[in-house]
Design an enzyme around this catalytic site. Structure first.
Site, PDB file in Angstrom:
ATOM      1  N   ARG A  61       0.884  -1.180   0.000  1.00  0.00           N
ATOM      2  CA  ARG A  61       0.000   0.000   0.000  1.00  0.00           C
ATOM      3  C   ARG A  61       0.912   1.217   0.000  1.00  0.00           C
ATOM      4  O   ARG A  61       1.711   1.380   0.928  1.00  0.00           O
ATOM      5  CB  ARG A  61      -0.886  -0.039   1.235  1.00  0.00           C
ATOM      6  CG  ARG A  61      -1.988   1.006   1.335  1.00  0.00           C
ATOM      7  CD  ARG A  61      -3.251   0.693   0.547  1.00  0.00           C
ATOM      8  NE  ARG A  61      -4.028  -0.439   0.953  1.00  0.00           N
ATOM      9  CZ  ARG A  61      -5.025  -0.414   1.834  1.00  0.00           C
ATOM     10  NH1 ARG A  61      -5.329   0.683   2.478  1.00  0.00           N
ATOM     11  NH2 ARG A  61      -5.735  -1.497   2.069  1.00  0.00           N
ATOM     12  N   SER A 163      -8.305   0.484  -1.300  1.00  0.00           N
ATOM     13  CA  SER A 163      -9.485   0.546  -0.442  1.00  0.00           C
ATOM     14  C   SER A 163      -9.934   1.991  -0.233  1.00  0.00           C
ATOM     15  O   SER A 163     -10.270   2.681  -1.185  1.00  0.00           O
ATOM     16  CB  SER A 163      -9.188  -0.157   0.884  1.00  0.00           C
ATOM     17  OG  SER A 163     -10.369  -0.300   1.634  1.00  0.00           O
ATOM     18  N   ASP A 326     -13.693   0.185  -2.441  1.00  0.00           N
ATOM     19  CA  ASP A 326     -13.565  -1.166  -3.009  1.00  0.00           C
ATOM     20  C   ASP A 326     -14.663  -2.093  -2.498  1.00  0.00           C
ATOM     21  O   ASP A 326     -14.619  -3.306  -2.730  1.00  0.00           O
ATOM     22  CB  ASP A 326     -12.171  -1.752  -2.761  1.00  0.00           C
ATOM     23  CG  ASP A 326     -11.890  -2.017  -1.288  1.00  0.00           C
ATOM     24  OD1 ASP A 326     -12.424  -1.271  -0.429  1.00  0.00           O
ATOM     25  OD2 ASP A 326     -11.144  -2.966  -0.970  1.00  0.00           O
ATOM     26  N   ASP A 328     -15.570  -3.367   0.333  1.00  0.00           N
ATOM     27  CA  ASP A 328     -15.422  -4.471   1.292  1.00  0.00           C
ATOM     28  C   ASP A 328     -15.858  -4.052   2.699  1.00  0.00           C
ATOM     29  O   ASP A 328     -15.908  -4.877   3.599  1.00  0.00           O
ATOM     30  CB  ASP A 328     -13.998  -5.060   1.286  1.00  0.00           C
ATOM     31  CG  ASP A 328     -12.927  -4.100   1.759  1.00  0.00           C
ATOM     32  OD1 ASP A 328     -13.213  -2.887   1.909  1.00  0.00           O
ATOM     33  OD2 ASP A 328     -11.785  -4.546   1.975  1.00  0.00           O
ATOM     34  N   ARG A 329     -16.186  -2.764   2.880  1.00  0.00           N
ATOM     35  CA  ARG A 329     -16.681  -2.291   4.184  1.00  0.00           C
ATOM     36  C   ARG A 329     -18.066  -1.686   4.016  1.00  0.00           C
ATOM     37  O   ARG A 329     -18.453  -1.293   2.914  1.00  0.00           O
ATOM     38  CB  ARG A 329     -15.745  -1.232   4.768  1.00  0.00           C
ATOM     39  CG  ARG A 329     -14.371  -1.747   5.072  1.00  0.00           C
ATOM     40  CD  ARG A 329     -13.452  -0.594   5.452  1.00  0.00           C
ATOM     41  NE  ARG A 329     -12.075  -1.013   5.429  1.00  0.00           N
ATOM     42  CZ  ARG A 329     -11.246  -0.972   6.472  1.00  0.00           C
ATOM     43  NH1 ARG A 329     -11.660  -0.521   7.624  1.00  0.00           N
ATOM     44  NH2 ARG A 329     -10.004  -1.391   6.368  1.00  0.00           N
ATOM     45  N   THR A 402      -5.961  -8.578  15.195  1.00  0.00           N
ATOM     46  CA  THR A 402      -6.617  -7.560  14.377  1.00  0.00           C
ATOM     47  C   THR A 402      -6.449  -7.857  12.895  1.00  0.00           C
ATOM     48  O   THR A 402      -5.350  -8.162  12.441  1.00  0.00           O
ATOM     49  CB  THR A 402      -5.994  -6.179  14.669  1.00  0.00           C
ATOM     50  OG1 THR A 402      -5.911  -6.037  16.070  1.00  0.00           O
ATOM     51  CG2 THR A 402      -6.828  -5.069  14.089  1.00  0.00           C
ATOM     52  N   GLU A 426     -15.003  -6.871  12.405  1.00  0.00           N
ATOM     53  CA  GLU A 426     -14.027  -6.013  13.083  1.00  0.00           C
ATOM     54  C   GLU A 426     -14.610  -4.613  13.191  1.00  0.00           C
ATOM     55  O   GLU A 426     -15.443  -4.215  12.367  1.00  0.00           O
ATOM     56  CB  GLU A 426     -12.685  -5.986  12.351  1.00  0.00           C
ATOM     57  CG  GLU A 426     -12.724  -5.399  10.969  1.00  0.00           C
ATOM     58  CD  GLU A 426     -11.362  -5.368  10.293  1.00  0.00           C
ATOM     59  OE1 GLU A 426     -10.380  -5.849  10.870  1.00  0.00           O
ATOM     60  OE2 GLU A 426     -11.292  -4.846   9.165  1.00  0.00           O
TER      61      GLU A 426
END
Length: 615
Positions: A61, A163, A326, A328-329, A402, A426
């Site tokens: 990243r 992300s 992206d 995913d959240r 995590t 999470e």
């Protein structure tokens, strides 16, 4: 150019730049470096060439731009060559099984970098070695990559995305054959292989030939169909909702925040026979500039959701769903009776979705013995609410380190043992509601949340009311999470070292924080856990990141940790009350006081020159 290079006065830098110019075939990044050399911009060159991006369990990243510390054509080729070699060593049947590559809509015109371009280069590398590549022909949500790995039985998956990072960033996320993100020691093995394969192979730049290769397949249509079939199994109340025509009465707004989520969430609602959500017009199409938001991160709350609230008010919608770029959240907000909007925290959504998924599972599995095979997971910095629900309802709850890489791999282990894993979450608004994807998935979570909202509406119950019901039944879990920004690694190190040698005593942790007494300490950097008889932590430890958890006598838990992808020291605090203790005002004040004490005594922001989270 040779004279210019020699005049830089730094032989290591000179060597790195020379090698770069020898290898790089992207005219934009090559000329950017040549320009810096001509201008003798040593500091700027050092930024680009001081150190190679570190390949960790989260992959890469970094900002897009020239040099070995940035995401660009050459570093993508080098990374993929290393990854390909590592896969060749790991799988004898790589050439039969192949890999999948997906990408989001990010782009950086100044350096010619984009997610699509990087994905094509990665495909060219694999194809040059005779490895079949399933390259999506269009942008796709991150969860589609792990889904494809499992669905097609592939050796690995790559998702090119940063992300919710700022627009100049990009990333390279890697999945293993089990459909979960990689964990150690794969990261170290891949990193070593990258260093051994820095010179581009003859065909690595040849994307045109690769895109014509019979080894290249497009999984888009098949995966699109199969993914929505898979998540449909988690739609439980279709008939019930349809009978009451409630789906047309509950109005929901959705934003994809200039990312990839729009069409996929619309399809997910369709798969669940739900009325399609209203899309925020200004944000529904992918745009790498993210023009309407400061940060494209719905976790930042109201600022990102301003346009969503305006549309909801216009259409009379009471709930807003927001994906990160992206997809995913997932963030959720609800209009309160006061007219104000409430943005739920990741922990509150974990409680709601965990309750809902167990409620649906219980209806389909009335046999009381079946619950013994049921598992839910969350990360160690997330709310302990699932633990409280599990204790009362009789299913298993497990905590992991995590990050979804740990939950995904643990879920895979449990599934392989014949267990049922129905949910993992999470606090950073990540939810795994469907075991067909062993990673966080904002698309399936949006549809499942849509169904939950519709079902509750048939009972005339809001999300806020249901959350209160959950807390009344299982005990209030009030959390407060935030962070400080710190770019100085020495300051971070000394802050944590002070906590490990408190009061000047070596290997001695604090026993109190202000007026709050500490009952236990777990340090997952050193492997110490005061709760274990041998004082050794059960969860895996890592020297490369800082993480200490304090348990307080009043039921409070606080974790301080560094971020793997950002210059932040984060804190996660929660007060877990027993069922029946519903004096919320008192509990909130107690938690506020605890957080103030931790900030003042453990972070020492003034002394350490820490920047608070921007409002």
């Amino acid at each position: 150019m040779e004279n210019d290079l020699s005049s830089l006065g730094d032989s290591k830098l000179e060597q790195a730049v020379r090698q770069w110019l020898q290898y790089d075939r992207n005219p934009k990044t090559a000329s950017m470096v040549q320009e810096l050399v001509k201008e003798k911009a040593v500091e700027a060159l050092k930024k680009c060439f001081a150190s190679r991006m570190e390949f960790g369990t989260a992959g890469l990243r970094a900002a897009m731009g020239p040099g070995i510390s940035c995401m660009n054509d050459l570093t993508i080729i080098q990374t993929t060559q290393g990854f390909c070699c590592y896969l060749e060593q790991s799988f004898g049947n790589l050439k039969e099984r192949g890999v999948v590559i997906g990408y989001d809509a990010r782009a950086h015109p100044p350096s010619g970098g984009s997610s699509k371009r990087f994905a094509s280069l990665a495909a060219a590398v694999f194809i040059s070695r005779g490895v079949p590549v399933h390259l999506f022909s269009d942008i796709t949500p991150t969860p589609f990559v792990p889904f494809t790995v499992s669905h097609l039985g592939l050796c690995a998956g790559i998702m090119v995305t940063a992300s919710h990072n700022p627009k100049q960033d990009n990333g390279y996320k890697v999945y293993w054959e089990n459909g979960a993100q990689i964990v150690s020691p794969h990261d170290k093995g891949i990193s070593k292989a990258i260093e051994e394969n820095l010179e581009p192979w003859p065909e690595s730049w040849n994307t045109e030939e690769a895109l014509k290769s019979p080894l290249l397949k497009d999984p888009y249509q098949d995966v699109h169909t199969q993914y929505f079939k898979a998540i449909q199994k988690h739609c439980h109340h279709r008939c019930f909702i349809d009978k009451l025509h409630i789906s047309s009465q509950v109005k929901i707004v959705h934003t994809s925040v200039h990312g990839v989520g729009h069409t996929f969430v619309q399809s997910a609602f369709k798969a669940f026979d739900l009325h399609p959500p209203y899309a925020v017009e200004e944000q529904k199409d992918p745009d790498p500039e993210f023009p309407t938001v400061k940060y494209p991160n719905p976790e930042e709350g109201e600022g990102v959701l301003t346009l969503s609230f305006a549309l909801a008010d216009k259409e009379g919608a009471s709930v807003v769903l927001a994906n990160d770029p992206d997809a995913d959240r997932l963030a959720i907000a609800e209009k309160q009776e006061s007219g104000q909007w409430r943005v739920f925290s990741g922990n509150e959504l974990g409680a709601l979705l965990g309750w809902w998924i167990f409620h649906c599972w219980r209806q389909q599995n009335p046999d009381t013995a079946a619950v013994k095979n049921l598992y839910m997971l969350s990360s160690t910095v997330s709310s302990k609410i699932l633990r409280a629900i599990a204790l009362k309802e009789g299913f298993h709850f497990e905590e992991t380190l995590t990050g979804f890489k740990w939950m995904g791999n643990r879920a895979r282990d449990l599934l392989d043992q014949g267990k049922t894993v129905v949910f993992a979450f999470e606090e950073a608004i990540g939810y795994m509601c469907c075991s067909a994807v062993l990673d966080k998935d904002g698309v399936s979570a949006a549809a499942i949340a849509g169904e939950m909202v519709s079902y509750l509406a048939t009972k005339n119950i809001s999300l806020s009311q249901q959350l209160t019901t959950i807390y009344e039944e299982y005990g209030y879990h009030i959390s407060k999470n935030s962070y400080f920004i710190c770019h100085d690694q020495d300051v971070i190190r000394s802050l944590f070292d002070r906590l490990r040698n408190y009061g000047g005593q070596k290997d001695s942790y604090p026993t109190e924080c202000g007026r709050f007494s500490i009952s236990a300490v777990r340090d997952l950097t050193t492997g110490y856990d005061s709760n274990q008889t041998d004082k050794k932590a059960v969860l895996p430890t890592s020297r490369s990141s800082q993480m200490i958890t304090f348990t307080f006598s009043n039921g409070g838990v606080a974790t301080m940790r560094t971020s793997g992808t950002e210059p932040k020291i984060k804190y996660y605090t929660e007060l877990c009350a027993a069922p029946g203790n519903s004096d919320v005002t008192h509990l909130k004040k107690e938690l506020d006081d605890l957080v103030d004490a931790i900030v003042e005594n453990f972070f020492e922001p003034v002394k350490n020159k820490l920047q608070p989270k921007p409002e």
